[in-house]
Design an enzyme around this catalytic site. Structure first.
Site, PDB file in Angstrom:
ATOM      1  N   LYS A  52     -36.487  57.852 151.862  1.00 41.71           N
ATOM      2  CA  LYS A  52     -35.959  57.681 153.101  1.00 41.71           C
ATOM      3  C   LYS A  52     -34.994  58.774 153.349  1.00 41.71           C
ATOM      4  CE  LYS A  52     -36.218  52.725 152.341  1.00 41.71           C
ATOM      5  NZ  LYS A  52     -35.660  51.684 151.979  1.00 41.71           N
ATOM      6  N   GLN A  96     -30.186  48.867 149.699  1.00 37.33           N
ATOM      7  CA  GLN A  96     -31.594  48.893 149.113  1.00 37.33           C
ATOM      8  C   GLN A  96     -31.612  47.704 148.006  1.00 37.33           C
ATOM      9  OE1 GLN A  96     -34.233  51.099 149.515  1.00 37.33           O
ATOM     10  NE2 GLN A  96     -35.169  49.533 148.221  1.00 37.33           N
ATOM     11  N   ASP A 119     -32.825  47.672 159.248  1.00 32.78           N
ATOM     12  CA  ASP A 119     -33.731  46.850 158.080  1.00 32.78           C
ATOM     13  C   ASP A 119     -34.356  45.319 158.706  1.00 32.78           C
ATOM     14  OD1 ASP A 119     -34.743  48.096 155.910  1.00 32.78           O
ATOM     15  OD2 ASP A 119     -33.032  47.684 154.819  1.00 32.78           O
TER      16      ASP A 119
END
Ligand code: NAP
Length: 286
Positions: A52, A96, A119
């Site tokens: 990312k 994460q 997200d």
């Protein structure tokens, strides 16, 4: 049979994002800034966060990775999230997953300011998605929709079987395919007649995490197959000691398909671009 090439499409979409970012910079609007929180030292999580960071660099975003030891307390992590919520220079925040067992993922997801939740896991974004309103879509289903659109695949009126009902892939995927006017069936571990259902499907989206689960006798001639699965399988012939396998028996299923995604190089890169699109959107909304 045509391969749906996630590497090629993500490269094209990232080039477009870069142009938009350059324009934002010329106009004096802020540079998009994505922050990622990484807890502990799980190898796969470190790889994902590293990828990312690389994507951010490629499209011209600023990126920050906040790393914490696996024994950070839930309260301390929540406090770190609040700090980012209140930091105007940061547009998007991802945590994460998975997190260590002593941390409640639901609490973490719900603490992220939903306007920075790139997200798309916050209940507010889930609700907006369900209603078909502007929101951050979860990156994997979003990336898959972008892939289908890039190849101009007609979805209206098609039957679509989604295998898997997780909050991050299966469930949102089924909602998005419904919004694309498919007739959607969701399968899961308790589904009894799964093969019967997949055999009838125009589109099969496999997101269950069992390597090579979908066999050739389970799909019909001309089906469109999207393979979300990524599993590390021991492989002595690979320098890493493992290879990546999807949920589809690609060698035997692909000759029957009209379109199919490979693993790697299909859904994975599209997921990454989905996150970049959401982060760009966060700045545009400001
Ligand atoms: P997950 O949370 O473990 O969910 C798996 C789903 O599959 C569950 O709904 C489960 O049913 C269902 N399932 C398990 N065994 C089944 C069976 N035999 N028949 C039918 N359904 C079955 O997994 P996930 O997070 O959605 O991820 C799925 C896969 O996609 C994993 O390999 C993951 O690594 C991969 N993934 C890839 C990307 C990417 O960018 N390419 C992104 C995210 C995830 P129940 O609900 O009944 O337990």
């Amino acid at each position: 049979m045509q391969i749906l090439d996630g590497n090629l499409v993500s490269k094209a979409l990232k080039a477009n994002i870069k142009i938009e970012v350059d324009n934002l910079k010329i106009q004096g609007v802020k540079t998009p800034h994505l922050a990622a929180i990484l807890v502990g030292a799980d190898g796969a999580s470190m790889t994902y966060v590293g990828a990312k960071e690389k994507d951010c660099k490629e499209v011209g975003f600023d990126s920050t990775v906040l790393r914490f030891d696996a024994d950070i307390s839930e309260n301390d992590l929540l406090a770190e999230i609040e700090k980012i919520n209140n930091n105007d220079s940061i547009d998007g925040l991802i945590v994460q997953l998975p997190l260590p067992k002593h941390i409640n993922e639901k609490k973490i997801t719900e603490t992220i300011n939903w306007k920075k939740d790139v997200d798309g896991f916050h209940p507010m974004n889930v609700g907006l998605m369900f209603k078909g309103l502007p929101c951050y879509l979860p990156a994997t289903p979003f990336g898959i929709i972008k892939l289908l659109e890039y190849y101009q695949i007609e979805t209206a009126g098609k039957s679509c079987v989604v295998i898997g009902r997780s909050d991050i892939v299966g469930k949102p995927m089924s909602i998005l395919m419904l919004q694309k006017n498919c007739t959607v069936t969701i399968c899961h571990s308790k589904t009894k007649n799964l093969t019967e259902l997949t055999q009838q499907a125009d589109i099969v989206i496999a997101a269950l995490g069992i390597p090579e689960f979908l066999k050739k006798e389970m799909v019909k001639e001309g089906a469109i197959v999207i393979d979300v699965g990524i599993s590390r399988v021991n492989d002595a012939s690979s320098a890493k000691g493992y290879s990546l396998k999807g949920d589809v028996d690609f060698a035997n299923v692909s000759p029957k398909c009209s379109y199919i995604t490979p693993v790697p190089g299909g859904v994975g890169p599209m997921t990454r671009v989905g996150l970049m699109l959401n982060t760009l959107e966060a700045v545009k909304r400001k």
